[in-house]
Design a protein around this motif. Structure first.
Motif, PDB file in Angstrom:
ATOM      1  N   TYR A  17       1.097  -1.398  -0.295  1.00 22.89           N
ATOM      2  CA  TYR A  17      -0.134   0.070   0.375  1.00 22.89           C
ATOM      3  C   TYR A  17       0.910   1.733  -0.314  1.00 22.89           C
ATOM      4  O   TYR A  17       1.589   1.019   0.849  1.00 22.89           O
ATOM      5  CB  TYR A  17      -1.195   0.238   1.388  1.00 22.89           C
ATOM      6  CG  TYR A  17      -2.165  -1.145   1.235  1.00 22.89           C
ATOM      7  CD1 TYR A  17      -3.188  -1.025   0.303  1.00 22.89           C
ATOM      8  CD2 TYR A  17      -1.810  -1.830   1.932  1.00 22.89           C
ATOM      9  CE1 TYR A  17      -4.454  -2.123   0.620  1.00 22.89           C
ATOM     10  CE2 TYR A  17      -2.611  -3.327   2.182  1.00 22.89           C
ATOM     11  CZ  TYR A  17      -3.387  -2.592   1.134  1.00 22.89           C
ATOM     12  OH  TYR A  17      -4.714  -4.128   1.350  1.00 22.89           O
ATOM     13  N   THR A  19       0.866   4.853   0.513  1.00 27.41           N
ATOM     14  CA  THR A  19       0.154   6.383   1.366  1.00 27.41           C
ATOM     15  C   THR A  19       0.390   7.391   1.302  1.00 27.41           C
ATOM     16  O   THR A  19       0.386   8.254   1.878  1.00 27.41           O
ATOM     17  CB  THR A  19      -0.139   5.574   2.687  1.00 27.41           C
ATOM     18  OG1 THR A  19       0.794   5.932   4.002  1.00 27.41           O
ATOM     19  CG2 THR A  19      -1.679   4.765   3.436  1.00 27.41           C
ATOM     20  N   VAL A  24       3.426   0.147   2.625  1.00 30.23           N
ATOM     21  CA  VAL A  24       3.786  -0.725   3.704  1.00 30.23           C
ATOM     22  C   VAL A  24       3.281  -1.588   2.963  1.00 30.23           C
ATOM     23  O   VAL A  24       2.000  -2.151   2.116  1.00 30.23           O
ATOM     24  CB  VAL A  24       1.409  -0.609   4.585  1.00 30.23           C
ATOM     25  CG1 VAL A  24       2.163  -1.601   5.646  1.00 30.23           C
ATOM     26  CG2 VAL A  24       2.028   0.513   5.348  1.00 30.23           C
ATOM     27  N   ALA A  26       2.164  -5.211   3.390  1.00 23.38           N
ATOM     28  CA  ALA A  26       0.811  -5.761   3.978  1.00 23.38           C
ATOM     29  C   ALA A  26       1.036  -7.341   3.131  1.00 23.38           C
ATOM     30  O   ALA A  26       0.568  -8.381   4.256  1.00 23.38           O
ATOM     31  CB  ALA A  26      -0.346  -5.303   3.254  1.00 23.38           C
ATOM     32  N   PRO A  45      -1.642 -12.228  13.592  1.00 20.86           N
ATOM     33  CA  PRO A  45      -2.211 -10.742  14.424  1.00 20.86           C
ATOM     34  C   PRO A  45      -2.506 -10.032  13.527  1.00 20.86           C
ATOM     35  O   PRO A  45      -2.304  -9.635  12.479  1.00 20.86           O
ATOM     36  CB  PRO A  45      -0.615 -10.534  15.252  1.00 20.86           C
ATOM     37  CG  PRO A  45       0.125 -11.543  13.964  1.00 20.86           C
ATOM     38  CD  PRO A  45      -0.021 -12.423  13.346  1.00 20.86           C
ATOM     39  N   SER A  46      -3.027  -8.490  14.425  1.00 22.52           N
ATOM     40  CA  SER A  46      -3.943  -7.730  13.960  1.00 22.52           C
ATOM     41  C   SER A  46      -2.684  -7.503  12.786  1.00 22.52           C
ATOM     42  O   SER A  46      -1.410  -6.847  12.900  1.00 22.52           O
ATOM     43  CB  SER A  46      -4.125  -6.640  14.699  1.00 22.52           C
ATOM     44  OG  SER A  46      -4.710  -5.610  13.986  1.00 22.52           O
ATOM     45  N   GLY A  47      -2.925  -6.575  11.425  1.00 23.06           N
ATOM     46  CA  GLY A  47      -2.237  -6.111  10.315  1.00 23.06           C
ATOM     47  C   GLY A  47      -1.136  -6.935  10.049  1.00 23.06           C
ATOM     48  O   GLY A  47      -0.371  -5.908   9.059  1.00 23.06           O
ATOM     49  N   CYS A  48      -1.387  -8.657   9.580  1.00 18.19           N
ATOM     50  CA  CYS A  48      -0.344  -9.249   9.320  1.00 18.19           C
ATOM     51  C   CYS A  48      -0.727  -9.049   8.247  1.00 18.19           C
ATOM     52  O   CYS A  48       0.041  -9.449   6.827  1.00 18.19           O
ATOM     53  CB  CYS A  48       0.023 -10.161   9.681  1.00 18.19           C
ATOM     54  SG  CYS A  48      -1.631 -11.302  10.058  1.00 18.19           S
ATOM     55  N   GLY A  49      -1.874  -9.165   6.942  1.00 19.87           N
ATOM     56  CA  GLY A  49      -2.499  -8.847   5.954  1.00 19.87           C
ATOM     57  C   GLY A  49      -3.258 -10.002   5.266  1.00 19.87           C
ATOM     58  O   GLY A  49      -3.511  -9.991   4.913  1.00 19.87           O
ATOM     59  N   LYS A  50      -4.113 -10.423   7.061  1.00 22.28           N
ATOM     60  CA  LYS A  50      -4.892 -11.640   6.500  1.00 22.28           C
ATOM     61  C   LYS A  50      -6.437 -10.931   5.275  1.00 22.28           C
ATOM     62  O   LYS A  50      -6.653 -11.269   4.609  1.00 22.28           O
ATOM     63  CB  LYS A  50      -5.455 -12.079   7.742  1.00 22.28           C
ATOM     64  CG  LYS A  50      -5.440 -12.321   9.104  1.00 22.28           C
ATOM     65  CD  LYS A  50      -5.539 -12.725   9.938  1.00 22.28           C
ATOM     66  CE  LYS A  50      -5.683 -11.619  10.649  1.00 22.28           C
ATOM     67  NZ  LYS A  50      -5.089 -10.717  11.423  1.00 22.28           N
ATOM     68  N   THR A  51      -6.669  -9.640   5.617  1.00 22.42           N
ATOM     69  CA  THR A  51      -7.734  -8.860   4.334  1.00 22.42           C
ATOM     70  C   THR A  51      -7.488  -8.591   3.214  1.00 22.42           C
ATOM     71  O   THR A  51      -8.089  -8.745   2.970  1.00 22.42           O
ATOM     72  CB  THR A  51      -8.066  -8.028   5.747  1.00 22.42           C
ATOM     73  OG1 THR A  51      -8.839  -8.022   7.106  1.00 22.42           O
ATOM     74  CG2 THR A  51      -9.125  -6.565   4.583  1.00 22.42           C
ATOM     75  N   THR A  52      -6.363  -8.113   4.180  1.00 26.43           N
ATOM     76  CA  THR A  52      -5.772  -7.865   1.974  1.00 26.43           C
ATOM     77  C   THR A  52      -5.440  -9.159   1.100  1.00 26.43           C
ATOM     78  O   THR A  52      -5.914  -9.411   0.437  1.00 26.43           O
ATOM     79  CB  THR A  52      -4.249  -7.729   2.443  1.00 26.43           C
ATOM     80  OG1 THR A  52      -3.784  -6.792   3.513  1.00 26.43           O
ATOM     81  CG2 THR A  52      -3.680  -7.147   0.967  1.00 26.43           C
TER      82      THR A  52
ATOM     83  N   LYS B 385     -13.457  -3.107   5.144  1.00 28.12           N
ATOM     84  CA  LYS B 385     -12.754  -2.190   6.405  1.00 28.12           C
ATOM     85  C   LYS B 385     -13.655  -1.920   7.265  1.00 28.12           C
ATOM     86  O   LYS B 385     -14.984  -1.918   7.576  1.00 28.12           O
ATOM     87  CB  LYS B 385     -12.290  -0.844   5.693  1.00 28.12           C
ATOM     88  CG  LYS B 385     -10.850  -0.923   4.649  1.00 28.12           C
ATOM     89  CD  LYS B 385      -9.820  -1.361   5.515  1.00 28.12           C
ATOM     90  CE  LYS B 385      -8.379  -1.443   4.148  1.00 28.12           C
ATOM     91  NZ  LYS B 385      -8.077  -2.405   3.667  1.00 28.12           N
TER      92      LYS B 385
HETATM   93  N1  LIG Z   1      -6.549   1.050   2.201  1.00 18.12           N
HETATM   94  C1  LIG Z   1      -4.621   0.409   2.697  1.00 18.12           C
HETATM   95  N2  LIG Z   1      -3.912   1.747   2.541  1.00 18.12           N
HETATM   96  C2  LIG Z   1      -2.685   1.874   3.112  1.00 18.12           C
HETATM   97  N3  LIG Z   1      -2.699   0.985   4.193  1.00 18.12           N
HETATM   98  C3  LIG Z   1      -3.305  -0.528   4.190  1.00 18.12           C
HETATM   99  C4  LIG Z   1      -4.304  -0.173   3.563  1.00 18.12           C
HETATM  100  N4  LIG Z   1      -5.831  -1.669   4.125  1.00 18.12           N
HETATM  101  C5  LIG Z   1      -4.032  -1.857   5.068  1.00 18.12           C
HETATM  102  N5  LIG Z   1      -2.950  -1.229   5.215  1.00 18.12           N
HETATM  103  C6  LIG Z   1      -2.129  -1.899   5.978  1.00 18.12           C
HETATM  104  O1  LIG Z   1      -2.186  -3.210   5.253  1.00 18.12           O
HETATM  105  C7  LIG Z   1      -1.597  -4.137   7.080  1.00 18.12           C
HETATM  106  C8  LIG Z   1      -2.150  -5.381   6.498  1.00 18.12           C
HETATM  107  O2  LIG Z   1      -3.268  -4.630   6.283  1.00 18.12           O
HETATM  108  P1  LIG Z   1      -4.595  -5.879   6.811  1.00 18.12           P
HETATM  109  O3  LIG Z   1      -6.150  -5.411   6.956  1.00 18.12           O
HETATM  110  O4  LIG Z   1      -4.557  -6.330   5.497  1.00 18.12           O
HETATM  111  O5  LIG Z   1      -4.631  -6.925   7.487  1.00 18.12           O
HETATM  112  P2  LIG Z   1      -5.121  -7.414   9.063  1.00 18.12           P
HETATM  113  O6  LIG Z   1      -4.394  -8.969   8.870  1.00 18.12           O
HETATM  114  O7  LIG Z   1      -6.704  -7.948   8.735  1.00 18.12           O
HETATM  115  O8  LIG Z   1      -5.221  -6.583  10.298  1.00 18.12           O
HETATM  116  P3  LIG Z   1      -6.511  -7.434  11.365  1.00 18.12           P
HETATM  117  O9  LIG Z   1      -6.505  -7.972  12.007  1.00 18.12           O
HETATM  118  O10 LIG Z   1      -6.860  -5.616  12.544  1.00 18.12           O
HETATM  119  O11 LIG Z   1      -7.878  -6.828  10.525  1.00 18.12           O
HETATM  120  C9  LIG Z   1      -1.482  -3.230   7.865  1.00 18.12           C
HETATM  121  O12 LIG Z   1      -0.466  -2.474   8.383  1.00 18.12           O
HETATM  122  C10 LIG Z   1      -2.389  -1.877   7.141  1.00 18.12           C
HETATM  123  O13 LIG Z   1      -2.263  -0.649   7.653  1.00 18.12           O
END
Ligand SMILES: Nc1ncnc2c1ncn2[C@@H]1O[C@H](COP(=O)(O)OP(=O)(O)OP(=O)(O)O)[C@@H](O)[C@H]1O
Ligand SMILES: [Mg+2]
Lengths: 233, 386
Positions: A17, A19, A24, A26, A45-52, B385
Motif C-alpha cells: 500500500y 499512502t 506498507v 501488507a 496478529p492484527s495488521g499481518c495482512g489477512k484482510t489484504t 474495512k
Molecule cells: N487501504 C490501505 N492503505 C494503506 N495501508 C493499508 C490499507 N489497508 C491495509 N493497510 C495496511 O496493510 C497492513 C495489513 O492490513 P490488513 O488489513 O490486511 O491486516 P489484517 O491482518 O486484516 O489486520 P486486522 O486483524 O487488524 O484486521 C496493515 O499494516 C495495514 O495498516
C-alpha cells in the motif's frame, strides 16, 4: 490450468500500500494453496495482512506481483468486466459488520447476488426466501436489518453469500461482532449449510474459540504465511 | 437493481425529503419568478395588443415605446390615407390628463381618443354600455379597475373601500365635463392610472391646446397587402415610423428589457433560486451517496459494474428531480391560479416549463455527477474495512 482439486493457489503474492509518505508491505511473498471443498482459516496478529490476502483471493484487490489462481483462473490477467462476472458468479462474501443494506428487508438483501446475475426479481426473492429458511430465518424474511439481532443479521448475510451457489466464500471475522454462543451457531451454520464438496470457505479470524471448525489453519505474520496446519488427524 | 436504487434513496427519509424540497424550491423559484417577469413584461405592450383591428401603427420616428408619446400634426393622417395599400387609417390620441373628481381631488388619467366616426381602437371588453355610447355628448368610458379605485368616491367610513364610479356619474377633464357612459375591462399596463376612452375630437378639446395632438395613426392594410412592404412605403412617404402590431409590441418590450432594472432583478432571483436549490439538493444528494458508499461498495464487490451503479444513481436523481420539478411547477400554477384576480402580473407559457425543467435537470445532473464520480472511484476492497 491447475488441478481442479485446488480452489486457490497463490505464489509469491506481493501487495504494497502506498499512502503517499510511506509504503506498507501488507503481503510479502505469500504462498498458499487451498483445496476445493475445504474450510481454511486464516489467523494471525492484527495488521499481518489477512484482510489484504482474502481481498486478493476474492478478486476485489489487485496484487502488485505474483500469481493468484482462483477456481482455475488468473485474476490479474482478467478484464474488468470478466472479473466482475467472475465475482458475481463465483464468490460469496461474509463480513464482520454484516454489511446488509439497511433499507432492504432480509429477502431483498439475500436476492441481491441473484439480481446481479441477471435473475428476475420475483424469482430471485423466491430463491432468497428458500435459503433464508435453510438458515432458520423463514419467519423473518420481511424484516429490516434494524429489526434483527446480530446473529440473525449474520445469518441473513450467510444466506446472501450462499444464494447464488458460489464456489468460494470469503469471510472476514464473521464471528467477531457476536457473542460466543451466537458465533458458534453461525460457524455451525457455515460449516453445515455453506460448505460442501464443491464449495470452499476461507475464513479470516482471530477468534480461537472457532478454530475447531477449520479443516486447516494458515497462520500469517508480517505479510507471510508462516505455518499451515491441519486440525484433523 | 432499480428497485434497490430507489430503496437506498428513500432509506433515509430525512435526506430524501431534503433533496426533494431543495429541488421543489429551485423549481418553484425558477418557474414562478419568470412567470411574474413575463407577466410584467407583457404589460408593457398590453395597450397595443388590446387595440385589435389595425395592422400597422404609425408614429413619430423618435418614439421608443408605447407610452413615449411624440405627437404629430393632424395632416399626417391624410398623408397616410393617401398611400397605396392602405385600406383605412384612423387617428388616435393617447395622453395623460388630469381629472377632477366630485370630491375636488385630482387624478391623472390615461385618456385615449378614438376616431369619431368609427371608434376604432376602443376597449377590448365592455362590461357596461357599448363603445357606441361614446357618441352621446360628453361621453367617456372608464376602465373597471380605475372606476373601482382611483376614480371612486371616498368611502363614507374612514379607511373603507371607495364607492366605484358608475355609469351616469360625471367628472371633469381639464375643466370639461365628462359623463361616464360605459365601463370597460382593459388589460393592465405598467401605468397604474385609470384609462378613460373618449372620441378623438373630444380628447383634443380636453387636452391642453397644442399644435400637434395626434399620437398614432392606426392603419389597416388592403387585403393581400404585404405588411413589411406597406410599412416601408409609409416610412418612405411620410418620414414617420411605421410598425406592424408585433413590431411595435417588441419595440416596447425591448425598451423595457434594455432600459429598466426589471430583467436584472428577476434574473438575480432566478439565479439565486437555482444556486440555493442546487446547494441544498445537490449537497444532500451527494451526502446521501456518501452515506451509502459502503452499500455501493458491497454491490461492487458482489460484481455490480460501474455502469449499473451509474444508472442507479441517475435513476435516483431522475426520481427526485421529477418529483421536485412537478411539485415546484404545480405550486407555481397554484400560485398563479390563486392570484388570478389580483393585480399581480403572471404569465405561464409552456416554454417556461422547459426553462425550469432545464434548470432542475442541470441541478440533478450536477448532483448525480458528483456522486457518480465518487462511486466509480470507489475501491470494492473497502467492504472489508471496519
Ligand atoms: N487501504 C490501505 N492503505 C494503506 N495501508 C493499508 C490499507 N489497508 C491495509 N493497510 C495496511 O496493510 C497492513 C495489513 O492490513 P490488513 O488489513 O490486511 O491486516 P489484517 O491482518 O486484516 O489486520 P486486522 O486483524 O487488524 O484486521 C496493515 O499494516 C495495514 O495498516
Ligand atoms: Mg482484517
Amino acid at each position: 490450468m491447475n488441478s481442479p482439486s485446488l480452489a486457490v493457489r497463490c505464489q509469491n503474492v506481493i501487495k504494497t500500500y502506498d499512502t503517499g509518505d510511506q509504503k506498507v508491505t501488507a503481503l510479502n511473498s505469500v504462498n498458499l494453496e487451498i483445496a476445493t471443498g475445504e474450510l481454511m482459516m486464516l489467523v494471525g496478529p492484527s495488521g499481518c495482512g489477512k484482510t489484504t490476502l482474502i481481498s486478493v483471493i476474492a478478486g476485489i484487490l489487485d496484487q502488485d506481483s505474483g500469481h493468484c489462481e482462483v477456481l482455475g483462473e488468473d485474476l490479474l490477467s482478467m478484464s474488468n468486466q470478466h472479473k466482475l462476472n467472475f465475482r458475481a458468479r463465483n464468490i460469496g462474501f461474509v463480513f464482520q459488520a454484516f454489511n446488509l443494506l439497511p433499507s432492504l428487508n432480509a429477502a431483498e438483501n439475500v436476492s441481491i447476488p441473484l439480481i446481479i446475475n441477471g435473475i428476475k426479481r420475483a424469482e430471485a426473492e423466491r430463491k432468497a426466501i428458500s435459503v433464508l429458511e435453510q438458515v432458520g430465518l423463514g419467519a423473518r424474511v420481511k424484516a429490516l436489518s434494524s429489526e434483527l439481532s446480530g446473529g440473525q443479521q449474520q445469518r441473513v448475510a450467510i444466506a446472501r453469500a450462499l444464494v447464488h451457489s458460489p464456489r468460494l466464500i470469503v469471510c472476514d471475522e464473521p464471528t467477531s461482532s457476536l457473542d460466543h454462543e451466537t458465533g458458534h451457531n453461525v460457524m455451525t451454520l457455515l460449516k453445515d449449510v455453506a460448505l460442501y464438496k464443491d464449495r470452499t470457505l476461507v475464513i479470516v479470524t482471530h477468534d480461537a474459540r472457532i478454530f475447531d471448525f477449520a479443516d486447516r489453519i494458515a497462520e500469517m505474520d508480517d505479510g507471510h504465511i508462516v505455518k499451515v496446519k491441519g486440525t484433523k488427524g | 437493481m432499480n428497485h434497490i436504487a430507489l430503496k437506498m434513496l428513500m432509506g433515509d427519509r430525512g435526506k430524501y425529503l431534503g433533496i426533494v424540497m431543495g429541488l421543489t424550491f429551485a423549481s418553484l423559484i425558477m418557474t414562478q419568478q419568470p412567470a411574474i417577469f413575463l407577466g410584467l413584461m407583457s404589460r408593457s405592450y398590453s395597450f397595443i395588443s388590446d387595440v385589435g383591428l389595425p395592422d400597422i401603427w404609425v408614429m413619430d420616428s423618435k418614439v421608443q415605446f408605447v407610452d413615449d408619446i411624440k405627437p404629430l400634426q393632424d395632416t399626417e393622417l391624410y398623408r397616410v390615407r393617401g398611400i397605396s395599400g392602405v385600406e383605412w387609417a384612423m387617428p388616435m390620441y393617447k395622453g395623460l390628463l388630469k381629472a377632477r373628481l366630485v370630491d375636488g381631488t385630482f387624478q391623472t388619467c390615461n385618456v385615449v381618443g378614438l376616431d369619431d366616426a368609427t371608434l376604432i381602437g376602443g376597449p377590448p371588453v365592455m362590461l357596461e354600455g357599448t363603445v357606441e355610447d361614446l357618441r352621446r355628448s360628453d361621453g367617456v368610458i372608464v376602465d373597471i379597475d380605475g372606476a373601482r379605485d382611483k376614480l371612486g368616491k371616498p368611502s363614507p367610513i374612514p379607511g373603507g373601500k371607495p364607492i366605484p364610479l358608475k355609469v351616469g356619474d360625471s367628472l371633469e377633464l381639464n375643466d370639461h365635463r365628462a359623463i361616464v357612459v360605459g365601463i370597460a375591462k382593459v388589460t393592465r399596463t405598467f401605468q397604474s392610472q385609470p384609462v378613460v376612452y373618449t372620441t378623438y375630437s373630444r380628447a383634443k378639446s380636453y387636452a391642453p391646446k397644442e399644435r400637434k395632438l395626434l399620437s398614432f395613426v392606426l392603419v389597416k392594410a388592403k387585403p393581400g397587402q404585404d405588411f413589411g412592404e406597406l410599412t416601408r412605403r409609409i416610412r418612405a412617404t411620410t418620414g414617420l415610423a411605421a410598425y406592424t402590431r408585433e413590431e411595435f409590441m417588441s419595440l416596447t418590450y425591448e425598451y423595457f428589457m434594455h432600459n429598466t432594472g426589471i430583467p436584472i432583478n428577476f434574473g438575480i432571483s432566478v439565479l439565486l433560486g437555482f444556486i440555493v436549490g442546487a446547494a441544498i439538493a445537490g449537497q444532500t444528494f451527494y451526502n446521501s451517496t456518501l452515506e451509502n458508499l459502503r452499500q455501493f461498495g458491497v454491490l461492487k464487490a458482489m460484481g455490480t459494474s460501474n455502469w449499473i451503479l451509474l444508472r442507479m444513481i441517475l435513476l435516483q436523481a431522475v426520481l427526485v428531480g421529477t418529483i421536485g420539478y412537478g411539485l415546484g411547477v404545480g405550486l407555481t400554477a397554484l400560485f398563479g391560479y390563486s392570484m388570478r384576480h389580483s393585480i399581480l402580473a403572471f404569465k405561464f407559457p409552456w416554454q417556461l416549463l422547459l426553462f425550469s425543467g432545464a434548470g432542475v435537470s442541470l441541478i440533478c445532473i450536477f448532483a448525480a455527477l458528483l456522486s457518480i464520480i465518487k462511486v466509480i472511484r470507489l475501491e470494492p476492497a473497502i467492504v472489508f474495512k471496519g
